[in-house]
Design an enzyme around this catalytic site. Structure first.
Site, short mmCIF file in Angstrom:
data_model
loop_
_atom_site.label_atom_id
_atom_site.label_comp_id
_atom_site.label_asym_id
_atom_site.label_seq_id
_atom_site.Cartn_x
_atom_site.Cartn_y
_atom_site.Cartn_z
N VAL A 15 37.35 32.56 62.42
CA VAL A 15 38.76 32.80 62.67
C VAL A 15 39.28 33.99 61.86
CG1 VAL A 15 41.08 31.84 62.38
CG2 VAL A 15 39.29 30.49 63.43
N ARG A 41 28.29 36.67 53.47
CA ARG A 41 29.17 36.87 54.63
C ARG A 41 29.89 38.20 54.56
NH1 ARG A 41 32.11 31.78 57.65
NH2 ARG A 41 30.57 31.86 59.31
N VAL A 89 40.35 29.19 55.51
CA VAL A 89 39.12 28.57 55.01
C VAL A 89 38.76 27.39 55.91
CG1 VAL A 89 39.62 29.26 52.64
CG2 VAL A 89 40.37 27.02 53.45
N SER A 130 44.17 28.08 58.95
CA SER A 130 43.25 26.96 59.20
C SER A 130 43.99 25.85 59.94
CB SER A 130 42.76 26.36 57.88
OG SER A 130 42.12 27.29 57.07
N CYS A 275 35.59 22.53 66.40
CA CYS A 275 37.00 22.10 66.37
C CYS A 275 37.31 20.76 67.03
CB CYS A 275 37.87 23.18 67.01
SG CYS A 275 37.91 24.69 66.03
P1 NAD Z 1 34.21 29.27 58.80
O1 NAD Z 1 33.45 28.24 58.07
O2 NAD Z 1 33.52 30.16 59.76
O3 NAD Z 1 34.95 30.23 57.73
C1 NAD Z 1 35.59 29.78 56.59
C2 NAD Z 1 35.26 30.72 55.44
O4 NAD Z 1 36.08 30.40 54.32
C3 NAD Z 1 33.82 30.65 54.94
O5 NAD Z 1 33.22 31.92 55.07
C4 NAD Z 1 33.96 30.21 53.48
O6 NAD Z 1 33.00 30.83 52.62
C5 NAD Z 1 35.34 30.67 53.14
N1 NAD Z 1 35.96 29.98 52.00
C6 NAD Z 1 36.06 28.64 51.77
N2 NAD Z 1 36.75 28.41 50.64
C7 NAD Z 1 37.10 29.61 50.13
C8 NAD Z 1 37.84 30.02 48.98
N3 NAD Z 1 38.37 29.11 48.14
N4 NAD Z 1 38.01 31.34 48.76
C9 NAD Z 1 37.48 32.25 49.61
N5 NAD Z 1 36.80 31.92 50.72
C10 NAD Z 1 36.60 30.62 50.99
O7 NAD Z 1 35.41 28.50 59.52
P2 NAD Z 1 36.22 28.97 60.84
O8 NAD Z 1 35.48 28.56 62.07
O9 NAD Z 1 36.65 30.37 60.68
O10 NAD Z 1 37.48 28.02 60.75
C11 NAD Z 1 38.48 28.21 59.77
C12 NAD Z 1 39.66 27.34 60.12
O11 NAD Z 1 40.21 27.74 61.37
C13 NAD Z 1 39.35 25.86 60.25
O12 NAD Z 1 40.44 25.12 59.77
C14 NAD Z 1 39.23 25.67 61.74
O13 NAD Z 1 39.56 24.36 62.13
C15 NAD Z 1 40.26 26.64 62.27
N6 NAD Z 1 40.01 27.12 63.63
C16 NAD Z 1 38.75 27.46 64.05
C17 NAD Z 1 38.53 27.97 65.33
C18 NAD Z 1 37.16 28.36 65.80
O14 NAD Z 1 37.01 28.64 66.97
N7 NAD Z 1 36.15 28.39 64.97
C19 NAD Z 1 39.62 28.16 66.18
C20 NAD Z 1 40.89 27.82 65.74
C21 NAD Z 1 41.07 27.30 64.46
C1 UDX Z 2 38.52 25.36 71.21
C2 UDX Z 2 39.87 25.63 71.87
O1 UDX Z 2 39.66 25.99 73.23
C3 UDX Z 2 40.61 26.74 71.14
O2 UDX Z 2 41.90 26.92 71.71
C4 UDX Z 2 40.74 26.37 69.67
O3 UDX Z 2 41.37 27.40 68.96
C5 UDX Z 2 39.37 26.09 69.06
O4 UDX Z 2 38.71 25.05 69.83
P1 UDX Z 2 36.14 26.53 71.24
O5 UDX Z 2 35.67 25.26 70.65
O6 UDX Z 2 35.76 27.80 70.59
O7 UDX Z 2 37.73 26.54 71.36
O8 UDX Z 2 35.60 26.63 72.76
P2 UDX Z 2 36.07 25.93 74.13
O9 UDX Z 2 36.00 26.95 75.17
O10 UDX Z 2 37.31 25.18 74.00
O11 UDX Z 2 34.88 24.93 74.40
C6 UDX Z 2 34.65 23.77 73.62
C7 UDX Z 2 33.55 22.93 74.23
O12 UDX Z 2 33.97 22.34 75.45
C8 UDX Z 2 32.28 23.72 74.56
O13 UDX Z 2 31.15 22.96 74.22
C9 UDX Z 2 32.38 23.90 76.06
O14 UDX Z 2 31.14 24.08 76.66
C10 UDX Z 2 33.04 22.61 76.48
N1 UDX Z 2 33.75 22.68 77.76
C11 UDX Z 2 34.80 23.54 77.90
C12 UDX Z 2 33.36 21.86 78.81
O15 UDX Z 2 32.42 21.08 78.68
N2 UDX Z 2 34.06 21.93 79.99
C13 UDX Z 2 35.12 22.77 80.17
O16 UDX Z 2 35.70 22.76 81.27
C14 UDX Z 2 35.49 23.61 79.08
#
Ligand code: NAD
Ligand code: UDX
Length: 483
Positions: A15, A41, A89, A130, A275
């Site tokens: 993110v 990273r 984070v 987050s 997520c």
């Molecule tokens: P991630 O694990 O890829 O990244 C988090 C990073 O934060 C890591 O690189 C870690 O080293 C760093 N970190 C942790 N503690 C720290 C600190 N104290 N100081 C500095 N760095 C620190 O996680 P992500 O997938 O980017 O998700 C982050 C947040 O966003 C989560 O809450 C997640 O639920 C939310 N989110 C994720 C997605 C997604 O698609 N991955 C989408 C929407 C929201």
């Molecule tokens: C999801 C939300 O879509 C996004 O808005 C939020 O910020 C983070 O979580 P992501 O997990 O990255 O995003 O991918 P997404 O496209 O939502 O797919 C999630 C899972 O559902 C995948 O395993 C995908 O294959 C599955 N999926 C999605 C299905 O099985 N059927 C569908 O119709 C859509």
């Protein structure tokens, strides 16, 4: 000219990285620093080999890195020096203690907040990027204000809605940007500062402002409702298989109702990703803490159906192949949780592979983006290993010894008894399936967990085909036991 605003984002993950790169691209006058405690990273963000695979991301990073986008491990200095701190984070599910298996683990968040309070010398806006439980902003406010020597912090909730694989598109053209803040003069001023950043490229009417708790809860609710659509269509897929209906036809017909809409109704082997499950479990926990057991139970079912879907798939494979896959080679096509990402967090492939390995299959895994070490690591966190070490030993070695890794999809399928398609990579739609069939053991089985092959064509070729939610092959039907 000096930058008009200095932003620092704590957390250079899936993110933080793409989100900040997009802000830097769209706001050349804003200085954007992305910091992380992980040296590896940050080094990767500063190299040609970015730490995450995301279509279009490297172009955006290259356009601004070194100009107004910087990646650094100098966390404290850059936090102290900025006007706006994004906290992005990780917030995983707690594995021990109170709320284990459900509640969000806010350790990383809290330590980031304490650090912000310690190093700050000027007023700051702190943005929750987050995904966090509702009311986290209140806790964070307490941590910040109790440690801050007269410095004012404004907390905003600005949850991220990007999906992996389409992150750049989602960030460039978001359905909406959500900003929650306090209904005070300071709070609203902070909201407007953040709004002015997004307003550089997001139309005004797509920038929604709400109270803090609504913004925090909207993120959990959005993910819960999205996942619920998938569990709903997956539940129907099981009934389709029992009745001879076709889930793709049903989903298409349902989606034509403009109140339902066509998106996100693709039946699958189950949803994965970092997520959905985490956020639903978090929602369940919050409901339980608020005494809302019926509501908690309702959302828990979304996860339960997803677990059912994953185990149902593995059982279909095993029962179709004469109720045993012991010693049989099974090619796993796709390991990532969806196409166009190398991310494997909570991928359904892990559960399916465990199910097959538990029946002593020999797996050959191919994924165009997931490296071998990552797959081995994901699968070695095997329940069986610590649960039944003796049994495993008698089966000859560790679970990972029954896994091979292929860099070529045709090699992966050569000599296989069965193929499982677990990720909907485009390339799997256009494979030379005749060539694959010719090189397999017979009868050759094809299990499509993503509805991407044309079932009739495959059957004509000679495959015995199982495709989620489609009318069953007579062969598969005859051999099913209690699914
Ligand atoms: P991630 O694990 O890829 O990244 C988090 C990073 O934060 C890591 O690189 C870690 O080293 C760093 N970190 C942790 N503690 C720290 C600190 N104290 N100081 C500095 N760095 C620190 O996680 P992500 O997938 O980017 O998700 C982050 C947040 O966003 C989560 O809450 C997640 O639920 C939310 N989110 C994720 C997605 C997604 O698609 N991955 C989408 C929407 C929201
Ligand atoms: C999801 C939300 O879509 C996004 O808005 C939020 O910020 C983070 O979580 P992501 O997990 O990255 O995003 O991918 P997404 O496209 O939502 O797919 C999630 C899972 O559902 C995948 O395993 C995908 O294959 C599955 N999926 C999605 C299905 O099985 N059927 C569908 O119709 C859509």
């Amino acid at each position: 000219a000096p930058p008009s605003l200095k932003i620092c984002c704590i957390g250079a993950g899936y993110v933080g990285g793409p989100t900040m790169a997009m802000i830097a691209l769209k706001c050349p006058d804003v200085e954007v620093n992305v910091v992380d405690i992980s040296k590896a990273r940050i080094a990767a963000w500063n190299s040609d080999n970015l730490p995450i695979y995301e279509p279009g991301l490297s172009e955006v990073v290259e356009a601004c890195r070194g100009r107004n986008l910087f990646f650094s491990t100098d966390v404290e200095r850059l936090v102290a020096d900025c006007d706006v701190v994004f906290v992005s984070v990780n917030t995983p599910t707690k594995t021990t203690g109170l709320g284990a298996g459900k509640a969000a683990d806010l350790t990383y968040w809290e330590s980031a907040a304490r650090m912000i309070a310690t190093v700050s010398k000027s007023d700051k806006i702190v943005v929750e990027k987050s995904t966090v439980p509702v009311k986290t902003a209140e806790a964070i406010e307490k941590v910040l204000s109790h440690n801050a020597k007269g410095i004012k912090f404004q907390i905003l909730s600005n949850p991220e809605f990007l999906a992996e694989g389409t992150a750049i598109q989602d960030l460039a053209f978001p359905d909406r940007v959500l900003i929650g803040g306090r209904d005070t003069e300071g709070g609203q001023k902070a909201v407007n500062t953040l709004k002015s950043v997004y307003a550089r490229w997001v139309p005004e009417d797509k920038i929604i402002t709400t109270g803090l708790w609504s913004a925090e809860l909207s993120k959990l609710a959005a993910n819960a409702i999205l996942a619920q659509r998938i569990s709903s269509v997956n539940a129907i897929s099981a009934l389709c298989e029992s009745t001879g209906a076709d889930v793709s036809e049903v989903a298409f017909a349902i989606g034509k109702d403009t109140r339902i809409g066509p998106k996100f109704l693709q039946s699958s082997v189950g949803f994965g990703g970092s997520c959905f499950q985490k956020d639903i479990l978090n929602l369940v926990y919050i409901c339980e803490c608020n005494g809302l057991s019926e509501v908690a139970h309702y959302w828990k079912q979304v996860v339960a159906i997803n677990d059912y879907q994953k185990s149902r798939f593995a059982k279909r494979v095993i029962s179709s192949m004469f109720n045993t896959v012991a010693g049989k080679k099974i090619a796993i096509l796709g390991f990532a949780f969806k196409k166009d990402t190398g991310d494997t967090r909570e991928t359904p492939a892990i559960d399916v592979c465990h199910g097959l390995l538990g029946d002593r299959a020999v797996l050959t895994i191919f994924d165009p983006q997931v490296p071998e070490e990552q797959i081995r690591r994901d699968l070695s966190m095997n329940k069986f290993e610590w649960d039944h070490p003796h049994q495993l030993h008698s089966h000859g070695g560790s679970v990972t010894s029954k896994i091979e890794y292929a860099t070529d999809v045709y090699e992966a399928c050569k000599g296989a008894h069965g193929i499982c398609i677990l990720t909907e990579w485009e390339m799997f739609r256009n494979l030379d399936y005749q060539r694959i069939y010719d090189n397999m053991q017979k009868p050759a089985f094809l299990f499509d967990g993503r509805n991407i092959v044309k079932v009739a064509d495959m059957r004509k070729m000679g495959f015995i085909v199982y495709s989620i939610g489609k009318p069953l092959d007579p062969w598969v039907k005859d051999l099913q036991i209690n699914i």
